[in-house]
Write a protein that holds these residues in place. Sequence first.
Motif, mmCIF file in Angstrom:
data_model
loop_
_atom_site.group_PDB
_atom_site.id
_atom_site.type_symbol
_atom_site.label_atom_id
_atom_site.label_comp_id
_atom_site.label_asym_id
_atom_site.label_seq_id
_atom_site.Cartn_x
_atom_site.Cartn_y
_atom_site.Cartn_z
ATOM 1 N N UNK A 198 -0.953 23.143 -5.570
ATOM 2 C CA UNK A 198 -1.761 21.937 -5.719
ATOM 3 C C UNK A 198 -0.931 20.729 -5.303
ATOM 4 N N UNK A 199 -1.530 19.876 -4.510
ATOM 5 C CA UNK A 199 -0.897 18.644 -4.067
ATOM 6 C C UNK A 199 -1.561 17.458 -4.761
ATOM 7 N N UNK A 200 -0.745 16.434 -5.036
ATOM 8 C CA UNK A 200 -1.266 15.218 -5.657
ATOM 9 C C UNK A 200 -0.889 14.007 -4.832
ATOM 10 N N UNK A 201 -1.770 13.037 -4.814
ATOM 11 C CA UNK A 201 -1.564 11.789 -4.078
ATOM 12 C C UNK A 201 -1.959 10.661 -5.016
ATOM 13 N N UNK A 202 -1.018 9.799 -5.358
ATOM 14 C CA UNK A 202 -1.284 8.694 -6.276
ATOM 15 C C UNK A 202 -1.260 7.386 -5.509
ATOM 16 N N UNK A 203 -2.377 6.674 -5.524
ATOM 17 C CA UNK A 203 -2.541 5.469 -4.710
ATOM 18 C C UNK A 203 -2.156 4.205 -5.466
ATOM 19 N N UNK A 204 -1.674 3.234 -4.722
ATOM 20 C CA UNK A 204 -1.394 1.914 -5.296
ATOM 21 C C UNK A 204 -1.470 0.867 -4.195
ATOM 22 N N UNK A 264 -11.256 27.938 0.458
ATOM 23 C CA UNK A 264 -9.898 28.147 -0.075
ATOM 24 C C UNK A 264 -9.309 26.875 -0.684
ATOM 25 N N UNK A 265 -9.643 25.714 -0.108
ATOM 26 C CA UNK A 265 -9.098 24.442 -0.579
ATOM 27 C C UNK A 265 -10.174 23.672 -1.333
ATOM 28 N N UNK A 266 -9.752 22.904 -2.333
ATOM 29 C CA UNK A 266 -10.660 22.061 -3.093
ATOM 30 C C UNK A 266 -10.042 20.674 -3.247
ATOM 31 N N UNK A 267 -10.782 19.666 -2.803
ATOM 32 C CA UNK A 267 -10.326 18.283 -2.941
ATOM 33 C C UNK A 267 -11.051 17.653 -4.128
ATOM 34 N N UNK A 268 -10.340 16.799 -4.859
ATOM 35 C CA UNK A 268 -10.949 16.113 -5.998
ATOM 36 C C UNK A 268 -10.275 14.759 -6.175
ATOM 37 N N UNK A 269 -10.933 13.873 -6.938
ATOM 38 C CA UNK A 269 -10.350 12.558 -7.182
ATOM 39 C C UNK A 269 -10.596 12.147 -8.629
ATOM 40 N N UNK A 270 -9.680 11.346 -9.149
ATOM 41 C CA UNK A 270 -9.780 10.775 -10.481
ATOM 42 C C UNK A 270 -9.553 9.275 -10.323
ATOM 43 N N UNK A 271 -10.643 8.518 -10.262
ATOM 44 C CA UNK A 271 -10.517 7.086 -10.010
ATOM 45 C C UNK A 271 -9.777 6.362 -11.131
ATOM 46 N N UNK A 272 -9.872 6.871 -12.343
ATOM 47 C CA UNK A 272 -9.182 6.238 -13.469
ATOM 48 C C UNK A 272 -7.670 6.300 -13.340
ATOM 49 N N UNK A 273 -7.196 7.274 -12.571
ATOM 50 C CA UNK A 273 -5.749 7.450 -12.389
ATOM 51 C C UNK A 273 -5.317 7.189 -10.952
ATOM 52 N N UNK A 274 -6.248 6.708 -10.114
ATOM 53 C CA UNK A 274 -5.951 6.481 -8.683
ATOM 54 C C UNK A 274 -5.334 7.731 -8.056
ATOM 55 N N UNK A 301 0.842 -1.194 0.000
ATOM 56 C CA UNK A 301 0.000 0.000 0.000
ATOM 57 C C UNK A 301 0.880 1.248 0.000
ATOM 58 N N UNK A 302 0.589 2.132 -0.943
ATOM 59 C CA UNK A 302 1.350 3.373 -1.016
ATOM 60 C C UNK A 302 0.440 4.549 -1.327
ATOM 61 N N UNK A 303 0.740 5.696 -0.728
ATOM 62 C CA UNK A 303 0.018 6.940 -1.006
ATOM 63 C C UNK A 303 0.995 8.102 -0.922
ATOM 64 N N UNK A 304 1.992 8.136 -1.784
ATOM 65 C CA UNK A 304 2.960 9.234 -1.738
ATOM 66 C C UNK A 304 2.334 10.537 -2.215
ATOM 67 N N UNK A 305 2.812 11.633 -1.658
ATOM 68 C CA UNK A 305 2.286 12.959 -1.973
ATOM 69 C C UNK A 305 3.362 13.762 -2.687
ATOM 70 N N UNK A 306 2.938 14.547 -3.654
ATOM 71 C CA UNK A 306 3.857 15.439 -4.347
ATOM 72 C C UNK A 306 3.206 16.798 -4.540
ATOM 73 N N UNK A 307 4.028 17.790 -4.854
ATOM 74 C CA UNK A 307 3.492 19.096 -5.194
ATOM 75 C C UNK A 307 3.679 20.196 -4.169
ATOM 76 N N UNK A 308 4.335 19.895 -3.070
ATOM 77 C CA UNK A 308 4.538 20.941 -2.062
ATOM 78 C C UNK A 308 5.556 21.965 -2.505
#
Length: 125
Positions: A19-25, A66-76, A2-9
């Motif tokens: 904008x921050x991104x989190x790609x799950x696997x 101020x903040x907006x969360x979103x998800x793209x299930x096709x790209x995890x 299980x991984x959920x690394x974050x990038x974009x800081x």
Amino acid sequence: EVKLPVSGGGSVQAGRSLSLSCTASGFSFDDSEIAWYRRDSEKKCELVSTITADGKLFYVDSVKGRFTISRDNGRNLVQLHMDSLKSEDTGVYYCVSDYFHYPLTSTTGACEGYWGQGTQVTVSS
């Protein structure tokens, strides 16, 4: 694994955006609820925002509007877009899933980076 690394800081001045991104696997992303947490300089861990599998949203009062969360299930992928940043938004941001962290809103262990490195956001006034 299980991984959920974050990038974009990064480091920005107050009032700017990031904008921050989190790609799950390693787990069933589509069925999971995802949360963003942050740990401040005093090591306090705070829930920032969540998004359910069907798109229901939650924001802590301090970031509403101020903040907006979103998800793209096709790209995890889960993203956190942050506008009008303030110095109090400074911290290390982590991405967590209820697939392995339950209850999702529990701060215990949420800011330890067990499932991937967080990313530093520094806002200067």
